[in-house]
Design a protein around this motif. Structure first.
Motif, mmCIF file in Angstrom:
data_model
loop_
_atom_site.group_PDB
_atom_site.id
_atom_site.type_symbol
_atom_site.label_atom_id
_atom_site.label_comp_id
_atom_site.label_asym_id
_atom_site.label_seq_id
_atom_site.Cartn_x
_atom_site.Cartn_y
_atom_site.Cartn_z
ATOM 1 N N ARG A 208 0.647 -1.177 -0.013
ATOM 2 C CA ARG A 208 -0.061 -0.075 0.105
ATOM 3 C C ARG A 208 0.760 1.111 -0.033
ATOM 4 N N ASN A 209 2.132 0.855 -0.109
ATOM 5 C CA ASN A 209 3.344 2.365 -0.200
ATOM 6 C C ASN A 209 3.487 2.550 -1.599
ATOM 7 N N PHE A 210 3.253 3.725 -2.133
ATOM 8 C CA PHE A 210 3.162 3.810 -3.439
ATOM 9 C C PHE A 210 4.653 3.741 -3.913
ATOM 10 N N VAL A 211 5.683 3.825 -3.054
ATOM 11 C CA VAL A 211 7.103 3.714 -3.403
ATOM 12 C C VAL A 211 7.358 2.312 -3.984
ATOM 13 N N ASN A 212 6.454 1.533 -3.685
ATOM 14 C CA ASN A 212 6.681 0.016 -4.181
ATOM 15 C C ASN A 212 5.921 -0.537 -5.176
ATOM 16 N N TRP A 213 5.605 0.478 -6.125
ATOM 17 C CA TRP A 213 4.760 0.348 -7.359
ATOM 18 C C TRP A 213 5.811 0.644 -8.583
ATOM 19 N N GLY A 214 6.736 -0.007 -8.612
ATOM 20 C CA GLY A 214 7.509 0.095 -9.787
ATOM 21 C C GLY A 214 7.081 -0.188 -10.933
ATOM 22 N N PHE A 215 5.974 -0.941 -11.165
ATOM 23 C CA PHE A 215 5.442 -1.117 -12.380
ATOM 24 C C PHE A 215 4.509 0.067 -12.898
ATOM 25 N N ALA A 216 4.281 0.866 -11.816
ATOM 26 C CA ALA A 216 3.359 2.177 -12.172
ATOM 27 C C ALA A 216 3.877 3.407 -11.282
ATOM 28 N N PRO A 217 5.250 3.520 -11.496
ATOM 29 C CA PRO A 217 5.741 4.573 -10.313
ATOM 30 C C PRO A 217 5.160 6.180 -10.444
ATOM 31 N N ALA A 218 5.225 6.685 -9.412
ATOM 32 C CA ALA A 218 4.977 8.155 -9.282
ATOM 33 C C ALA A 218 5.993 9.004 -10.040
#
Length: 430
Positions: free
Chosen positions: A375-385
Motif C-alpha cells: 500500500r506504499n506507493f514507492v513499491n509500485w515500480g510497475f506504475a511509479p509516481a
C-alpha cells in the motif's frame, strides 16, 4: 484534515511524560494476544451446503444451466445489485478484474492517464496498468482519503486525463461532492473502487453512485468472503453489456444473465470485444449469496466494537495518536479494521520499536509506509509516481493498520487496546 487529540501537533511537552497510564499494567505483566489476527469471516452453513450440493452436480460453470435465473451467480448478482442500489451487476473472478473493466468499458485508450489515490492497495495501479492506462497520483491526507485540492491541481496539470478512479481505502470515503465537482469541471469520468466500502453509505446512498460505475470485492478480508471475487456495478447499460462480454459472455450467453441490459444493447459486441474469461464461478457465488443477508448485522457489530476500541485508545494514548475521522457526508461507516496515525514527533526508530513490541505480544500491526507494504506507493515500480507526494509519504510513515476479526470475542479487543497502549508507552518511557 485530522486534528490530533488534545494538542495541535499531538503534544507540545516532552515525550517522556506519559500521565496516568503506564506501559506495565497493575498485574505487573504485559498483555499477550494468542488469537490469529488473520482469521477471516467464516462461510455460513447455508453457503457450505450450497457449495457441496453444487459440487455434486458438477455445474460450477456459470453458463452450464438452463435459464439465466437458475445460475447461483445470477441470483447473487441480483442480491448484490439490490443491496447497493445499482441497476446492473456482473460478477467476476476478482475485484482487480472489475477495476480493470471499469476503465476498459468507460473508454480508456491505450496510454490514457488515470488519476487515483496515492494511498491505496497496489491492485489499483495494477488495474490501471492492466487496462493499458498510465497512473497519475493524488495526495492522500491524515484521514487516509483523497485530497480534493490536489485532485484539482492534478486535473488542471493533466488536461488529457479523462478518468478519475477514487479508492475508498479501508472503507474511508473522501469528499465525494468535491471530487465529483472537480471531475465535472475538467470533463473527467469518475469511477469508484468500493472494494473496502461495501455497506458504507454517502448521504444515504450506498457508495458507488457518485461515479458512473464501481467495483466491490469478495476477497477473504472483505465484508463478503469467497477467497477471491468481485462485482462490477453500474446504471449504464452499455458499460454493463461490455463488461459481460469482456468477462466471457460470448456468442449468445448474455441471455443467461439477469442483471444486464437486453440484446439490443449487446448488438455485435461479442464479435467486437475480446473474451478475457473473467467470470465468477457458481462455486464462489454459492458461498457469497448467504453472506449478503447478514451484512447489516455484521456491520453493526463491527462498528460497535470499533467505537469502544477507539474510545479506549484515545483516552489512554490520545496525545500520541490520531484516529482518521469520517468525512461529513458519510451517513453509514463500516469499521471492520482499525487505522491510526502515530505522532510525527515519534522517531522512525521508535515507530519500528512500537511495531516490534506489538508483534512480540501477539498483535501484528502493519505500517502502511513500510518499505515492503504493497500500500506504499514507492513499491509500485510497475506504475511509479512521477511527481513528489510529500503529504502522502509523511502520512504513510506513521499510519498503522490492524485487522478486527469478526470471530474474536469482545474481550479480545480490550486485549488489543492493551497491547497497543502498553507497547507504545513502553517505547516512549524508555
Amino acid at each position: 484534515m485530522t486534528k490530533f487529540t488534545n494538542t495541535a501537533l499531538f503534544f507540545l511537552g516532552s515525550l517522556s511524560s506519559v500521565g496516568a497510564f503506564s506501559a506495565v499494567p497493575k498485574t505487573g505483566q504485559r498483555t499477550v494476544i494468542t488469537r490469529d489476527i488473520k482469521t477471516p469471516d467464516p462461510v455460513p452453513f447455508e453457503g457450505q451446503q450450497a457449495a457441496l450440493d453444487l459440487m455434486q452436480t458438477g455445474r460450477m460453470y456459470r453458463y452450464n444451466i438452463g435459464k439465466g435465473e437458475e445460475s447461483v451467480v445470477s441470483q447473487t448478482e441480483i442480491d448484490v445489485a439490490a443491496y447497493t442500489g445499482h441497476k446492473y451487476c456482473v460478477a467476476l473472478n476478482s475485484c482487480g478484474s472489475a477495476l480493470m473493466l471499469l476503465l476498459k468499458t468507460s473508454g480508456l485508450q491505450p496510454g490514457g492517464e488515470v488519476i487515483s489515490n496515492a494511498f491505496t492497495f497496489g491492485a489499483v495501479p495494477s488495474a490501471i496498468e492492466h487496462a493499458g492506462g498510465k497512473a497519475v497520483y493524488v495526495e492522500s491526507n491524515y484521514d487516509h482519503v483523497m485530497d480534493v485540492a490536489d485532485l484539482e491541481k492534478k486535473l488542471a496539470a493533466h488536461p488529457n486525463c479523462k478518468h478519475v478512479l477514487v479508492s475508498h481505502m479501508r472503507g474511508k470515503v473522501a469528499d465525494m461532492d468535491g471530487i465529483k465537482a472537480a471531475c465535472d469541471k475538467f470533463g473527467a469520468v469518475l469511477l469508484e473502487d468500493c472494494a473496502h466500502s461495501l455497506g458504507v453509505r454517502w448521504r444515504g446512498k450506498h457508495t458507488g453512485h457518485m461515479g458512473i460505475a464501481c467495483a466491490i470485492s469478495s476477497q477473504s478480508y472483505k465484508m463478503i468472503n469467497s477467497g477471491e471475487g468481485g462485482f462490477f456495478l453500474t446504471d449504464d447499460p452499455l458499460m454493463a453489456a461490455k463488461c459481460a462480454v469482456y468477462a466471457g459472455a460470448y456468442e449468445g450467453l448474455s441471455s443467461k444473465h439477469v442483471t444486464v441490459p437486453g440484446p439490443e444493447v449487446f448488438g455485435n459486441l461479442p464479435n467486437e470485444l475480446p473474451n478475457y474469461s473473467l467470470r465468477m464461478s457458481n462455486l464462489a457465488a454459492a458461498v457469497i449469496k448467504p453472506q449478503i443477508k447478514t451484512l447489516e448485522e455484521r456491520i453493526k457489530k463491527y462498528n460497535a466494537r470499533y467505537t469502544k476500541l477507539t474510545e479506549n485508545l484515545e483516552e489512554r494514548i490520545g496525545k500520541y495518536i490520531s484516529i482518521p475521522q469520517n468525512t461529513p457526508g458519510v451517513t453509514t461507516p463500516v469499521h471492520d479494521s482499525l487505522q491510526f496515525n502515530l505522532s510525527p514527533d515519534i522517531s522512525d526508530e521508535q515507530v519500528q520499536q512500537f511495531l516490534d513490541e506489538c508483534a512480540a505480544h501477539g498483535l501484528p500491526v502493519e505500517l502502511f509506509g513500510h518499505k515492503s507494504n504493497a500500500r506504499n506507493f514507492v513499491n509500485w515500480g510497475f506504475a511509479p509516481a512521477e511527481e513528489p507526494l510529500p503529504m502522502t509519504a509523511k502520512m504513510l510513515s506513521r499510519a498503522c493498520d490492524v485487522r478486527m476479526p469478526l470471530m474474536w470475542d469482545d474481550s479480545d479487543f480490550d486485549d488489543m487496546a492493551d497491547v497497543i497502549c502498553e507497547s507504545l508507552l513502553s517505547v516512549i518511557e524508555e
